[in-house]
Scaffold this motif. Structure first.
Motif, short mmCIF file in Angstrom:
data_model
loop_
_atom_site.label_atom_id
_atom_site.label_comp_id
_atom_site.label_asym_id
_atom_site.label_seq_id
_atom_site.Cartn_x
_atom_site.Cartn_y
_atom_site.Cartn_z
N MET A 1 0.83 -1.21 0.00
CA MET A 1 0.00 0.00 0.00
C MET A 1 0.87 1.26 0.00
SD MET A 1 -2.96 -1.26 2.66
CE MET A 1 -3.56 0.37 2.96
N LEU A 2 1.92 1.27 0.79
CA LEU A 2 2.81 2.43 0.85
C LEU A 2 3.54 2.64 -0.47
CD1 LEU A 2 4.26 2.04 4.45
CD2 LEU A 2 2.68 3.81 3.64
N GLU A 3 3.98 1.56 -1.10
CA GLU A 3 4.65 1.68 -2.39
C GLU A 3 3.69 2.20 -3.46
OE1 GLU A 3 6.72 -1.93 -3.38
OE2 GLU A 3 7.96 -1.81 -1.58
N ALA A 4 2.45 1.74 -3.43
CA ALA A 4 1.45 2.23 -4.39
C ALA A 4 1.15 3.71 -4.15
CB ALA A 4 0.17 1.41 -4.28
N GLU A 5 1.08 4.12 -2.88
CA GLU A 5 0.84 5.52 -2.56
C GLU A 5 1.99 6.39 -3.05
OE1 GLU A 5 -0.29 8.27 1.29
OE2 GLU A 5 0.74 6.37 1.62
N LEU A 6 3.22 5.92 -2.87
CA LEU A 6 4.38 6.68 -3.33
C LEU A 6 4.38 6.81 -4.85
CD1 LEU A 6 6.96 8.15 -2.52
CD2 LEU A 6 8.15 5.96 -2.60
N SER A 7 4.06 5.73 -5.55
CA SER A 7 3.99 5.79 -7.01
C SER A 7 2.93 6.78 -7.47
CB SER A 7 3.67 4.40 -7.58
OG SER A 7 4.73 3.51 -7.33
N THR A 8 1.79 6.78 -6.80
CA THR A 8 0.71 7.71 -7.15
C THR A 8 1.13 9.14 -6.88
OG1 THR A 8 -0.95 6.03 -6.66
CG2 THR A 8 -1.69 8.31 -6.70
N GLU A 9 1.74 9.38 -5.75
CA GLU A 9 2.15 10.73 -5.37
C GLU A 9 3.22 11.29 -6.31
OE1 GLU A 9 2.19 14.28 -3.32
OE2 GLU A 9 0.78 12.62 -3.02
N LEU A 10 4.21 10.46 -6.66
CA LEU A 10 5.30 10.91 -7.52
C LEU A 10 4.91 10.92 -8.98
CD1 LEU A 10 8.33 9.14 -5.85
CD2 LEU A 10 7.67 11.54 -5.66
N GLY A 11 3.97 10.07 -9.37
CA GLY A 11 3.54 10.02 -10.76
C GLY A 11 4.33 9.06 -11.62
#
Length: 68
Positions: free
Chosen positions: A39-49
């Protein structure tokens, strides 16, 4: 209402060799650890684009591999 069926719970218990409460706690800890990490890795990918190790079409030379 149960999220998992009894058969799924039985499979989880047998696959993780759960025989006591500490075994159950350890198995659940590992299960949640992996889930939260994803979940944290997916959130980081979403935030950074962009995804981890992706190098194309972004404004920074950092590819999220620990180096810039």
């Amino acid at each position: 209402m149960s999220i998992l069926t009894k058969e799924q719970l039985k499979n989880f218990i047998s696959e993780n060799n759960i025989q006591s409460i500490p075994d159950l706690y350890a198995s659940l800890k590992n299960l949640f650890k992996d889930t939260i990490q994803e979940m944290l890795e997916a959130e980081l990918s979403t935030e950074l684009g962009y995804e981890k190790y992706e190098k194309k079409d972004k404004d920074t030379p950092n590819s999220r591999n620990g180096y810039t």
